[in-house]
Design a protein around this motif. Structure first.
Motif, PDB file in Angstrom:
ATOM      1  N   ARG A 154     -30.502 -24.613 -15.385  1.00 40.37           N
ATOM      2  CA  ARG A 154     -29.340 -24.353 -16.545  1.00 40.37           C
ATOM      3  C   ARG A 154     -28.369 -25.631 -16.481  1.00 40.37           C
ATOM      4  O   ARG A 154     -28.500 -26.152 -15.423  1.00 40.37           O
ATOM      5  CB  ARG A 154     -28.952 -23.176 -16.528  1.00 40.37           C
ATOM      6  N   GLU A 155     -27.645 -25.826 -17.560  1.00 36.67           N
ATOM      7  CA  GLU A 155     -26.705 -26.958 -17.374  1.00 36.67           C
ATOM      8  C   GLU A 155     -25.234 -26.121 -17.456  1.00 36.67           C
ATOM      9  O   GLU A 155     -24.610 -26.763 -18.209  1.00 36.67           O
ATOM     10  CB  GLU A 155     -26.790 -27.929 -18.597  1.00 36.67           C
ATOM     11  N   ASP A 156     -25.225 -24.885 -16.936  1.00 37.04           N
ATOM     12  CA  ASP A 156     -23.935 -24.473 -16.787  1.00 37.04           C
ATOM     13  C   ASP A 156     -23.649 -23.769 -15.374  1.00 37.04           C
ATOM     14  O   ASP A 156     -24.242 -24.255 -14.495  1.00 37.04           O
ATOM     15  CB  ASP A 156     -23.817 -23.148 -17.909  1.00 37.04           C
ATOM     16  N   LYS A 157     -22.607 -23.000 -15.491  1.00 38.01           N
ATOM     17  CA  LYS A 157     -22.175 -22.399 -13.994  1.00 38.01           C
ATOM     18  C   LYS A 157     -23.325 -21.802 -13.056  1.00 38.01           C
ATOM     19  O   LYS A 157     -23.344 -21.398 -12.045  1.00 38.01           O
ATOM     20  CB  LYS A 157     -20.787 -21.672 -13.963  1.00 38.01           C
ATOM     21  N   TYR A 158     -24.445 -21.275 -13.905  1.00 32.69           N
ATOM     22  CA  TYR A 158     -25.555 -20.572 -13.484  1.00 32.69           C
ATOM     23  C   TYR A 158     -26.717 -21.543 -12.826  1.00 32.69           C
ATOM     24  O   TYR A 158     -27.657 -20.997 -12.700  1.00 32.69           O
ATOM     25  CB  TYR A 158     -25.926 -19.428 -14.348  1.00 32.69           C
ATOM     26  N   ALA A 159     -26.367 -22.728 -12.880  1.00 28.73           N
ATOM     27  CA  ALA A 159     -27.740 -23.770 -12.603  1.00 28.73           C
ATOM     28  C   ALA A 159     -28.207 -23.306 -11.148  1.00 28.73           C
ATOM     29  O   ALA A 159     -29.339 -23.771 -10.773  1.00 28.73           O
ATOM     30  CB  ALA A 159     -27.012 -25.107 -12.664  1.00 28.73           C
ATOM     31  N   SER A 160     -27.488 -22.598 -10.384  1.00 29.44           N
ATOM     32  CA  SER A 160     -28.137 -22.477  -9.137  1.00 29.44           C
ATOM     33  C   SER A 160     -29.080 -21.412  -9.083  1.00 29.44           C
ATOM     34  O   SER A 160     -29.755 -21.174  -7.956  1.00 29.44           O
ATOM     35  CB  SER A 160     -26.929 -21.791  -8.125  1.00 29.44           C
ATOM     36  N   TRP A 161     -29.235 -20.689 -10.316  1.00 33.97           N
ATOM     37  CA  TRP A 161     -30.216 -19.741 -10.322  1.00 33.97           C
ATOM     38  C   TRP A 161     -31.578 -20.379 -10.134  1.00 33.97           C
ATOM     39  O   TRP A 161     -32.603 -19.642  -9.933  1.00 33.97           O
ATOM     40  CB  TRP A 161     -30.227 -19.005 -11.595  1.00 33.97           C
ATOM     41  N   GLY A 162     -31.964 -21.758 -10.482  1.00 36.69           N
ATOM     42  CA  GLY A 162     -32.939 -22.489 -10.443  1.00 36.69           C
ATOM     43  C   GLY A 162     -33.785 -22.629 -11.576  1.00 36.69           C
ATOM     44  O   GLY A 162     -33.338 -22.204 -12.844  1.00 36.69           O
ATOM     45  N   THR A 163     -34.998 -22.958 -11.648  1.00 37.90           N
ATOM     46  CA  THR A 163     -35.975 -22.986 -12.672  1.00 37.90           C
ATOM     47  C   THR A 163     -36.389 -21.492 -13.338  1.00 37.90           C
ATOM     48  O   THR A 163     -35.952 -20.584 -12.609  1.00 37.90           O
ATOM     49  CB  THR A 163     -37.420 -23.960 -12.237  1.00 37.90           C
ATOM     50  N   SER A 164     -36.915 -21.530 -14.211  1.00 38.53           N
ATOM     51  CA  SER A 164     -37.475 -20.234 -15.090  1.00 38.53           C
ATOM     52  C   SER A 164     -38.478 -20.162 -15.600  1.00 38.53           C
ATOM     53  O   SER A 164     -39.121 -21.183 -16.052  1.00 38.53           O
ATOM     54  CB  SER A 164     -36.067 -19.977 -15.820  1.00 38.53           C
ATOM     55  N   THR A 165     -39.040 -18.877 -15.791  1.00 38.22           N
ATOM     56  CA  THR A 165     -40.223 -18.739 -16.724  1.00 38.22           C
ATOM     57  C   THR A 165     -39.884 -17.709 -17.864  1.00 38.22           C
ATOM     58  O   THR A 165     -39.136 -16.502 -17.487  1.00 38.22           O
ATOM     59  CB  THR A 165     -41.381 -18.061 -15.920  1.00 38.22           C
ATOM     60  N   TRP A 166     -39.931 -18.239 -19.052  1.00 37.24           N
ATOM     61  CA  TRP A 166     -39.758 -17.361 -20.107  1.00 37.24           C
ATOM     62  C   TRP A 166     -40.942 -16.644 -20.692  1.00 37.24           C
ATOM     63  O   TRP A 166     -41.956 -17.046 -20.741  1.00 37.24           O
ATOM     64  CB  TRP A 166     -38.950 -18.171 -21.301  1.00 37.24           C
ATOM     65  N   TYR A 167     -40.751 -15.410 -21.337  1.00 35.97           N
ATOM     66  CA  TYR A 167     -41.862 -14.676 -21.884  1.00 35.97           C
ATOM     67  C   TYR A 167     -41.126 -14.158 -23.220  1.00 35.97           C
ATOM     68  O   TYR A 167     -40.140 -13.569 -23.298  1.00 35.97           O
ATOM     69  CB  TYR A 167     -41.892 -13.259 -20.749  1.00 35.97           C
ATOM     70  N   PHE A 168     -42.249 -13.986 -24.113  1.00 35.24           N
ATOM     71  CA  PHE A 168     -41.832 -13.816 -25.536  1.00 35.24           C
ATOM     72  C   PHE A 168     -42.788 -12.955 -26.010  1.00 35.24           C
ATOM     73  O   PHE A 168     -44.086 -12.938 -25.750  1.00 35.24           O
ATOM     74  CB  PHE A 168     -41.855 -15.171 -26.257  1.00 35.24           C
ATOM     75  N   GLU A 169     -42.311 -11.930 -26.677  1.00 36.85           N
ATOM     76  CA  GLU A 169     -43.084 -11.372 -27.886  1.00 36.85           C
ATOM     77  C   GLU A 169     -42.525 -11.631 -29.185  1.00 36.85           C
ATOM     78  O   GLU A 169     -41.629 -11.677 -29.485  1.00 36.85           O
ATOM     79  CB  GLU A 169     -42.696  -9.548 -27.581  1.00 36.85           C
ATOM     80  N   THR A 170     -43.490 -11.927 -29.914  1.00 38.82           N
ATOM     81  CA  THR A 170     -43.263 -12.404 -31.381  1.00 38.82           C
ATOM     82  C   THR A 170     -44.030 -11.805 -32.289  1.00 38.82           C
ATOM     83  O   THR A 170     -45.183 -11.223 -32.059  1.00 38.82           O
ATOM     84  CB  THR A 170     -43.773 -14.000 -31.575  1.00 38.82           C
ATOM     85  N   ASN A 171     -43.849 -11.709 -33.661  1.00 40.91           N
ATOM     86  CA  ASN A 171     -44.532 -11.003 -34.578  1.00 40.91           C
ATOM     87  C   ASN A 171     -45.413 -12.019 -35.467  1.00 40.91           C
ATOM     88  O   ASN A 171     -45.451 -13.354 -34.999  1.00 40.91           O
ATOM     89  CB  ASN A 171     -43.739 -10.199 -35.597  1.00 40.91           C
TER      90      ASN A 171
ATOM     91  N   GLY B  91     -34.417 -14.757  -8.840  1.00 42.27           N
ATOM     92  CA  GLY B  91     -34.903 -13.509  -9.199  1.00 42.27           C
ATOM     93  C   GLY B  91     -34.108 -12.547 -10.115  1.00 42.27           C
ATOM     94  O   GLY B  91     -34.420 -11.648 -10.548  1.00 42.27           O
ATOM     95  N   LYS B  92     -33.033 -13.600 -10.702  1.00 42.24           N
ATOM     96  CA  LYS B  92     -32.287 -12.817 -11.841  1.00 42.24           C
ATOM     97  C   LYS B  92     -33.147 -12.844 -13.037  1.00 42.24           C
ATOM     98  O   LYS B  92     -33.916 -13.766 -13.261  1.00 42.24           O
ATOM     99  CB  LYS B  92     -31.166 -13.847 -12.040  1.00 42.24           C
ATOM    100  N   ILE B  93     -33.132 -11.480 -13.689  1.00 42.61           N
ATOM    101  CA  ILE B  93     -33.904 -11.515 -14.836  1.00 42.61           C
ATOM    102  C   ILE B  93     -33.081 -11.029 -16.318  1.00 42.61           C
ATOM    103  O   ILE B  93     -32.248 -10.121 -16.007  1.00 42.61           O
ATOM    104  CB  ILE B  93     -35.034 -10.394 -14.524  1.00 42.61           C
ATOM    105  N   LEU B  94     -33.211 -11.863 -17.244  1.00 43.38           N
ATOM    106  CA  LEU B  94     -32.410 -11.464 -18.487  1.00 43.38           C
ATOM    107  C   LEU B  94     -33.487 -10.999 -19.465  1.00 43.38           C
ATOM    108  O   LEU B  94     -34.510 -11.650 -19.589  1.00 43.38           O
ATOM    109  CB  LEU B  94     -31.849 -12.834 -18.659  1.00 43.38           C
ATOM    110  N   LYS B  95     -33.272  -9.962 -20.238  1.00 47.29           N
ATOM    111  CA  LYS B  95     -34.105  -9.395 -21.332  1.00 47.29           C
ATOM    112  C   LYS B  95     -33.079  -9.254 -22.511  1.00 47.29           C
ATOM    113  O   LYS B  95     -32.100  -8.823 -22.613  1.00 47.29           O
ATOM    114  CB  LYS B  95     -34.533  -8.078 -20.887  1.00 47.29           C
ATOM    115  N   TYR B  96     -33.639  -9.715 -23.717  1.00 47.54           N
ATOM    116  CA  TYR B  96     -33.128  -9.682 -24.856  1.00 47.54           C
ATOM    117  C   TYR B  96     -34.050  -9.005 -25.940  1.00 47.54           C
ATOM    118  O   TYR B  96     -35.271  -9.167 -26.208  1.00 47.54           O
ATOM    119  CB  TYR B  96     -32.762 -11.065 -25.512  1.00 47.54           C
ATOM    120  N   CYS B  97     -33.424  -8.499 -27.045  1.00 47.89           N
ATOM    121  CA  CYS B  97     -34.214  -8.024 -28.031  1.00 47.89           C
ATOM    122  C   CYS B  97     -33.098  -7.650 -29.084  1.00 47.89           C
ATOM    123  O   CYS B  97     -31.909  -7.643 -29.139  1.00 47.89           O
ATOM    124  CB  CYS B  97     -34.788  -6.660 -27.574  1.00 47.89           C
TER     125      CYS B  97
END
Length: 86
Positions: free
Chosen positions: A12-29, A44-50
């Protein structure tokens, strides 16, 4: 529904950059609207949005249409997605 993931090899390019790289998962219609989105960070941080939780202090649900080809993603099963979502 469509389910896919994408590995993001940048931090990330913010204060959470130390979280590291990420894998994104999507559900689309079938109209390529993102219905659910999960981001799993290297630390290990997990973000979920809906629809019910579209944003928080860390990020937000994608508001643009997205296909597996748009992000060079990898198709995953509904079961794989729901396991991570749970």
């Amino acid at each position: 529904m469509n389910y896919f993931s994408q590995f993001w090899d940048e931090e990330r390019e913010d204060k959470y950059a130390s979280w590291g790289t990420s894998t994104w998962y999507f559900e689309t219609n079938d109209s390529d609207n993102v219905l659910k989105q999960i981001t799993v960070y290297e630390n290990g941080k997990i973000l979920k949005y809906c629809k019910e939780n579209p944003k928080d202090e860390y990020g937000n649900l994608a508001t643009h249409n997205l296909t597996i080809d748009d992000c060079d993603g990898v198709e995953i099963s509904k079961e794989q997605f729901l396991t991570i979502w749970s």
